[in-house]
Design a protein around this motif. Structure first.
Motif, short mmCIF file in Angstrom:
data_model
loop_
_atom_site.label_atom_id
_atom_site.label_comp_id
_atom_site.label_asym_id
_atom_site.label_seq_id
_atom_site.Cartn_x
_atom_site.Cartn_y
_atom_site.Cartn_z
N GLN A 45 0.88 -1.18 0.00
CA GLN A 45 0.00 0.00 0.00
C GLN A 45 0.92 1.22 0.00
O GLN A 45 1.99 1.21 0.57
CB GLN A 45 -0.95 -0.01 1.19
N TRP A 46 0.48 2.24 -0.71
CA TRP A 46 1.28 3.45 -0.86
C TRP A 46 0.53 4.63 -0.27
O TRP A 46 -0.49 5.06 -0.81
CB TRP A 46 1.60 3.73 -2.32
N LYS A 49 -3.18 4.16 0.10
CA LYS A 49 -3.90 3.70 -1.08
C LYS A 49 -3.28 2.37 -1.54
O LYS A 49 -2.08 2.16 -1.41
CB LYS A 49 -3.78 4.72 -2.22
N PRO A 50 -4.10 1.46 -2.06
CA PRO A 50 -3.54 0.19 -2.52
C PRO A 50 -2.59 0.41 -3.70
O PRO A 50 -2.87 1.23 -4.57
CB PRO A 50 -4.77 -0.61 -2.96
N SER A 51 -1.50 -0.33 -3.71
CA SER A 51 -0.61 -0.31 -4.88
C SER A 51 -1.40 -0.87 -6.06
O SER A 51 -2.44 -1.51 -5.88
CB SER A 51 0.61 -1.18 -4.61
N GLU A 55 -4.59 -3.25 -5.68
CA GLU A 55 -5.87 -2.76 -6.20
C GLU A 55 -6.48 -3.75 -7.17
O GLU A 55 -7.70 -3.99 -7.16
CB GLU A 55 -5.70 -1.40 -6.86
N GLU A 87 -1.70 -3.13 5.11
CA GLU A 87 -2.30 -3.41 3.81
C GLU A 87 -3.77 -3.78 3.98
O GLU A 87 -4.63 -3.32 3.22
CB GLU A 87 -1.54 -4.56 3.13
N VAL A 90 -5.95 -0.70 4.63
CA VAL A 90 -6.11 0.06 3.38
C VAL A 90 -7.09 -0.67 2.47
O VAL A 90 -7.97 -0.05 1.86
CB VAL A 90 -4.74 0.26 2.68
N GLY A 91 -6.97 -2.00 2.40
CA GLY A 91 -7.89 -2.79 1.60
C GLY A 91 -9.32 -2.69 2.11
O GLY A 91 -10.26 -2.61 1.32
N TYR A 94 -10.76 0.62 1.07
CA TYR A 94 -11.02 0.58 -0.37
C TYR A 94 -12.31 -0.20 -0.66
O TYR A 94 -13.16 0.23 -1.44
CB TYR A 94 -9.84 -0.06 -1.09
#
Length: 194
Positions: A45-46, A49-51, A55, A87, A90-91, A94
């Motif tokens: 994750q960056w 936000k997911p890489s 994503e 991660e 973040v997931g 999302y």
């Protein structure tokens, strides 16, 4: 003696080619069954936000959820060095932003390696009596991940993401070669231990 060496060489060659073929084609054109949950294997994750790799996996999981193939998403992935969040977190954000109900998301945020992702995903799924899984990753990673899950007694079917960030031969080839080598080492090690 030369004949024996030649035979061993040919066996190794055919084994290597067959393994490579199965890694390259794993999960293609297979019917996706229904399952209790989809495990989305983490990737980087960056900045919250997911890489692109993660994503792509998340999109596939959300699509299966929307199609009614699964009731739950199990998101995996811990916190790498210098990251503000895991991660899995973040997931989760999302997935919620893309219409997945919060109560239908389980996650484990302690692991950074596939085998640990699967162990922890199995543990959190057990709390909801989830027994069957669709395992989502990029195609070249999928066969090895499915074998790891099956070795833990999980009832799992691999689903390659259709949204992979590995699109060009330049990005696919190194990923494929790495996963091919990892799988062969995993299988040979298992044979030697048994």
């Amino acid at each position: 003696m030369k004949r024996l060496v030649k035979i061993v060489f040919l066996i190794c060659l055919f084994y290597g080619l067959y393994t490579g073929y199965t890694v390259w084609t794993f999960g293609e054109e297979e019917e996706i069954p229904e399952a209790d949950a989809a495990i989305v294997l983490g990737a980087a994750q960056w900045d919250g936000k997911p890489s692109p790799v993660f994503e792509g996996r998340l999109k596939q999981g959300i699509e299966l959820y929307e199609e009614g193939k699964v009731e739950y998403l199990v998101l995996t992935g811990g916190t790498s060095e210098n990251a503000a969040s895991s991660e899995a977190e973040v997931g989760k954000d999302y997935a919620i932003a893309h219409g997945v109900a919060k109560e239908d998301i389980l996650y484990e945020d302690r692991s950074l390696m596939t085998e640990d992702n699967l162990k922890n995903a199995k543990k959190v799924s057990g709390e909801k009596s989830i027994d069957t899984f669709l395992l989502i990753s990029d195609q070249f990673h999928l066969k090895r991940a499915v074998i790891m899950a099956e070795n833990q007694g999980m009832d799992v079917k691999g689903v390659p993401t259709q949204y992979s960030a590995y699109e060009s031969l330049e990005t696919k080839l190194p990923f494929f070669l790495r996963e091919w080598a990892y799988l062969m080492v995993q299988q040979v090690t298992k044979l030697l231990i048994v």
